[in-house]
Design a protein around this motif. Sequence first.
Motif, PDB file in Angstrom:
ATOM      1  N   ALA A  40      -1.176   3.663  -2.616  1.00 34.08           N
ATOM      2  CA  ALA A  40      -2.356   4.324  -3.218  1.00 34.08           C
ATOM      3  C   ALA A  40      -1.995   5.301  -4.296  1.00 34.08           C
ATOM      4  O   ALA A  40      -2.432   5.481  -5.281  1.00 34.08           O
ATOM      5  CB  ALA A  40      -3.087   5.170  -2.152  1.00 34.08           C
ATOM      6  N   LYS A  41      -0.797   5.956  -4.011  1.00 31.71           N
ATOM      7  CA  LYS A  41      -0.079   6.919  -4.884  1.00 31.71           C
ATOM      8  C   LYS A  41       0.132   6.103  -6.367  1.00 31.71           C
ATOM      9  O   LYS A  41       0.064   6.648  -7.475  1.00 31.71           O
ATOM     10  CB  LYS A  41       1.232   7.431  -4.123  1.00 31.71           C
ATOM     11  N   ALA A  42       0.864   4.861  -6.245  1.00 33.49           N
ATOM     12  CA  ALA A  42       1.186   4.147  -7.449  1.00 33.49           C
ATOM     13  C   ALA A  42       0.205   3.639  -8.462  1.00 33.49           C
ATOM     14  O   ALA A  42       0.132   3.680  -9.300  1.00 33.49           O
ATOM     15  CB  ALA A  42       2.237   2.804  -6.987  1.00 33.49           C
ATOM     16  N   GLY A  77      -3.709 -10.214  -1.570  1.00 33.07           N
ATOM     17  CA  GLY A  77      -2.649  -9.738  -1.680  1.00 33.07           C
ATOM     18  C   GLY A  77      -2.481  -8.448  -0.587  1.00 33.07           C
ATOM     19  O   GLY A  77      -3.504  -7.934  -0.571  1.00 33.07           O
ATOM     20  N   LEU A  78      -1.322  -7.843  -0.782  1.00 39.65           N
ATOM     21  CA  LEU A  78      -1.199  -6.777   0.213  1.00 39.65           C
ATOM     22  C   LEU A  78      -1.748  -5.311  -0.470  1.00 39.65           C
ATOM     23  O   LEU A  78      -2.409  -4.716   0.416  1.00 39.65           O
ATOM     24  CB  LEU A  78       0.506  -6.422   0.402  1.00 39.65           C
ATOM     25  N   ASP A  79      -1.872  -5.384  -1.822  1.00 43.22           N
ATOM     26  CA  ASP A  79      -2.356  -4.132  -2.339  1.00 43.22           C
ATOM     27  C   ASP A  79      -4.024  -3.858  -2.001  1.00 43.22           C
ATOM     28  O   ASP A  79      -4.432  -3.042  -1.688  1.00 43.22           O
ATOM     29  CB  ASP A  79      -2.115  -3.962  -3.782  1.00 43.22           C
ATOM     30  N   LYS A 112       2.299   4.226   5.930  1.00 46.10           N
ATOM     31  CA  LYS A 112       3.250   4.870   5.036  1.00 46.10           C
ATOM     32  C   LYS A 112       3.341   4.043   3.670  1.00 46.10           C
ATOM     33  O   LYS A 112       3.225   4.494   2.438  1.00 46.10           O
ATOM     34  CB  LYS A 112       4.707   5.012   5.543  1.00 46.10           C
ATOM     35  N   ILE A 113       3.200   2.588   3.733  1.00 49.96           N
ATOM     36  CA  ILE A 113       3.204   1.663   2.868  1.00 49.96           C
ATOM     37  C   ILE A 113       1.826   1.845   2.123  1.00 49.96           C
ATOM     38  O   ILE A 113       1.727   1.954   0.927  1.00 49.96           O
ATOM     39  CB  ILE A 113       3.372   0.212   3.436  1.00 49.96           C
ATOM     40  N   LYS A 114       0.602   2.275   2.825  1.00 52.71           N
ATOM     41  CA  LYS A 114      -0.763   2.167   2.282  1.00 52.71           C
ATOM     42  C   LYS A 114      -0.753   3.509   1.303  1.00 52.71           C
ATOM     43  O   LYS A 114      -1.241   3.389   0.335  1.00 52.71           O
ATOM     44  CB  LYS A 114      -1.657   2.383   3.452  1.00 52.71           C
TER      45      LYS A 114
END
Length: 95
Positions: free
Chosen positions: A89-91, A64-66, A83-85
Amino acid sequence: MSRRCELTGKGPMSGNNVSHAKNRTRRRFLPNLNEVSLMSEALGRTFSLKISAAALRTVDHRGGLDAYMAKAKDIELSAGALKIKKEIAKALAAA
């Protein structure tokens, strides 16, 4: 918009068309780009990305993407993918 994969950084390559008479003319080899929507489980939303078919297989292989973004190198990612990365990471750090 450039013809470049947002996850791997793959772009056009140049080479030659070679005729039967061995005449050579310059040509471009374009990457196999697809507009796809990938789901992030950590953020619970989808992201629309323009990625190569090879990158799509790699995302699927890693789970998956994560999982892909966790191992991805920052230099290869586009500004939007970076930005998505950081959001992922923050989540994951908060959870």
